[in-house]
Every structure is written in structure tokens, then in C-alpha cells.
Scaffold this motif. Sequence first.
Motif, mmCIF file in Angstrom:
data_model
loop_
_atom_site.group_PDB
_atom_site.id
_atom_site.type_symbol
_atom_site.label_atom_id
_atom_site.label_comp_id
_atom_site.label_asym_id
_atom_site.label_seq_id
_atom_site.Cartn_x
_atom_site.Cartn_y
_atom_site.Cartn_z
ATOM 1 N N ALA A 264 -11.717 7.151 6.480
ATOM 2 C CA ALA A 264 -12.068 6.777 7.856
ATOM 3 C C ALA A 264 -12.509 7.984 8.679
ATOM 4 O O ALA A 264 -13.316 7.849 9.602
ATOM 5 N N ARG A 265 -12.004 9.151 8.330
ATOM 6 C CA ARG A 265 -12.348 10.367 9.084
ATOM 7 C C ARG A 265 -13.638 11.013 8.601
ATOM 8 O O ARG A 265 -14.117 11.970 9.185
ATOM 9 N N LYS A 266 -14.177 10.489 7.521
ATOM 10 C CA LYS A 266 -15.365 11.090 6.912
ATOM 11 C C LYS A 266 -16.516 11.223 7.906
ATOM 12 O O LYS A 266 -17.224 12.214 7.900
ATOM 13 N N GLY A 267 -16.687 10.250 8.764
ATOM 14 C CA GLY A 267 -17.783 10.317 9.720
ATOM 15 C C GLY A 267 -17.354 10.732 11.113
ATOM 16 O O GLY A 267 -18.147 10.679 12.056
ATOM 17 N N ALA A 268 -16.109 11.163 11.252
ATOM 18 C CA ALA A 268 -15.573 11.526 12.575
ATOM 19 C C ALA A 268 -16.124 12.873 13.046
ATOM 20 O O ALA A 268 -16.670 13.657 12.261
ATOM 21 N N ASP A 269 -15.947 13.124 14.315
ATOM 22 C CA ASP A 269 -16.347 14.393 14.929
ATOM 23 C C ASP A 269 -15.456 15.506 14.375
ATOM 24 O O ASP A 269 -14.228 15.432 14.506
ATOM 25 N N PRO A 270 -16.038 16.535 13.783
ATOM 26 C CA PRO A 270 -15.248 17.640 13.232
ATOM 27 C C PRO A 270 -14.364 18.348 14.256
ATOM 28 O O PRO A 270 -13.384 18.978 13.887
ATOM 29 N N MET B 70 0.855 -1.181 0.000
ATOM 30 C CA MET B 70 0.000 0.000 0.000
ATOM 31 C C MET B 70 0.898 1.240 0.000
ATOM 32 O O MET B 70 1.769 1.384 0.842
ATOM 33 N N SER B 71 0.653 2.130 -0.939
ATOM 34 C CA SER B 71 1.454 3.346 -1.059
ATOM 35 C C SER B 71 1.028 4.386 -0.018
ATOM 36 O O SER B 71 -0.035 4.273 0.601
ATOM 37 N N ALA B 72 1.860 5.395 0.126
ATOM 38 C CA ALA B 72 1.535 6.494 1.039
ATOM 39 C C ALA B 72 0.221 7.162 0.630
ATOM 40 O O ALA B 72 -0.586 7.537 1.489
ATOM 41 N N LEU B 73 -0.017 7.300 -0.680
ATOM 42 C CA LEU B 73 -1.279 7.903 -1.147
ATOM 43 C C LEU B 73 -2.471 7.013 -0.796
ATOM 44 O O LEU B 73 -3.523 7.522 -0.391
ATOM 45 N N ASP B 74 -2.308 5.708 -0.952
ATOM 46 C CA ASP B 74 -3.385 4.778 -0.583
ATOM 47 C C ASP B 74 -3.689 4.874 0.914
ATOM 48 O O ASP B 74 -4.857 4.906 1.315
ATOM 49 N N ARG B 75 -2.642 4.930 1.728
ATOM 50 C CA ARG B 75 -2.840 5.039 3.189
ATOM 51 C C ARG B 75 -3.515 6.363 3.545
ATOM 52 O O ARG B 75 -4.412 6.398 4.387
ATOM 53 N N LEU B 76 -3.091 7.437 2.883
ATOM 54 C CA LEU B 76 -3.703 8.741 3.139
ATOM 55 C C LEU B 76 -5.170 8.733 2.737
ATOM 56 O O LEU B 76 -6.031 9.213 3.487
ATOM 57 N N ALA B 77 -5.469 8.168 1.577
ATOM 58 C CA ALA B 77 -6.868 8.092 1.128
ATOM 59 C C ALA B 77 -7.705 7.276 2.105
ATOM 60 O O ALA B 77 -8.850 7.645 2.410
ATOM 61 N N ALA B 78 -7.150 6.200 2.630
ATOM 62 C CA ALA B 78 -7.869 5.370 3.604
ATOM 63 C C ALA B 78 -8.104 6.136 4.903
ATOM 64 O O ALA B 78 -9.192 6.051 5.490
#
Length: 103
Positions: free
Chosen positions: A13-19, A1-9
Amino acid sequence: MSALDRLAATIAARKGADPESSWTAKLLAKGPEKCAEKFGEEAVEAIIEAVKGDRERLTSEAADVLYHLLVMLASRDVALAEVLAELERREGTSGIAEKAARS
């Protein structure tokens, strides 16, 4: 997994996190338009550093551009894999020919 793949993941994962707990979640909560605006700001900063010729600052700004591009894509539910697939589709095609095919 590339750094870009990890960043995208991580962004996904943060999409539904508390702002209040995540800068990424805060950006996404502001909506796609704000994410696009922030991407544009970072792109302009990268352009400025490219013109100045400061490699270190350009590298830093380019990292910001990639991060904000991924956030903008996530805001519109476009996966990095989709963008990479499009790049693969275009691979081996002349840029001139590819652009002419869009018309």
C-alpha cells in the motif's frame, strides 16, 4: 491473516505513497538496489546479534530483517505469496536433494 501478511500488505500500500510521508515509500523510491543493500545491512546486524547471543537484540534485528526482506521483494514486484508458495513446493524435500536439483 498473519503478521507477515499484514506487513506485506502495508508495504504494498505504501509503494505509491509520498516518500516524505513514509519510510517504506522512501526506501522503495530509492530503487531495488538500495532496498537490497538495506536488507543486507540488517541481515549482518542480525548475524552479529546471533553470534553475541543476545536473544532480545536478535529478535529485534530479525524483525528488521523480515521487514527489509519484504520491502526488497516489493521493490521487484515479488509477492510474499510467491515466496510462501515456493516454500510449500519445497516442503517435504530434503535440503540436500533440493540443493542438488538446482545444479
